[in-house]
Design a protein around this motif. Structure first.
Motif: not given
Length: 189
Positions: A54-56, A58-60, A82, A85, A87, A100
């Motif tokens: 995962l990187s900045e 992104d959504t998990f 998260l 990061k 995320v 989000t």
């Protein structure tokens, strides 16, 4: 906009994650990571790989919160990681958990406060238990040792006879670190 990652977990090999994965695909996940492991385990290879990838931006996404972990402190730990990061995090079945959105961020903040409260209660109970044990004359920690204890003397004798450390430990049923504690008592180290 970043990539959407999904995570699916089942507890045993007899179970399958098909329904979780289908829901994650419908939610737009480009990549799905999987584990067959108890939720109580914090070290899971699929989860670790996903978190590493995962990187900045992104959504998990998980199908349900209990797929990520069984304890509130562990969930808070992962979601905090998260957030650090950059995320976003969503749970499909618990729609209010969506970092989000401002409302989802609020809900997660409440989870974090509850986890901190839970840690405080555990600490308080631990201190109360230790105090009660002390009142009854019980003291925690390792039992004290003396140069005159039989195992301490035997370890010294075996060392002087040139026995290997692993053989001494095996014969006495002690660990290597305990062996060195015994030697220290005999002023050998």
């Amino acid at each position: 906009m970043g990539t959407v990652f999904g995570y699916a977990r089942v507890s045993t090999k007899d179970q399958n994650s098909d329904s979780q994965e289908e829901a994650l695909i419908r939610a737009g996940c480009a990549r799905i990571y999987r584990d067959i492991a108890s939720g109580a385990l914090s070290e899971r290879s699929g989860l670790k790989q996903c978190l590493d990838d995962l990187s900045e931006g992104d959504t998990f996404i998980v199908w349900k919160l209990d797929r990520l972990g069984r304890s509130l402190p562990h969930l808070v730990q992962v979601v905090t990681l998260l957030k650090e990061k950059g995320v976003g995090f969503k749970s499909l079945t618990e729609g209010v958990v969506d970092t989000t959105t401002p409302a989802g961020e609020l809900i997660f903040s409440i989870f974090a406060v509850l986890a901190q409260f839970e840690r405080g209660l555990i600490l308080e109970r631990t201190h109360a238990g230790l105090a009660a044990a002390r009142e009854k004359g019980r003291i925690g920690g390792r039992p004290s040792l003396s140069r005159h204890d039989r195992k301490v003397q035997l370890s010294q004798e075996m060392t002087e006879k040139g026995m290997k450390i692993k053989d001494i430990c095996l014969a006495l049923g002690i660990s290597r670190s305990t062996y060195y504690r015994y030697l220290k008592l005999n002023r050998q180290i």
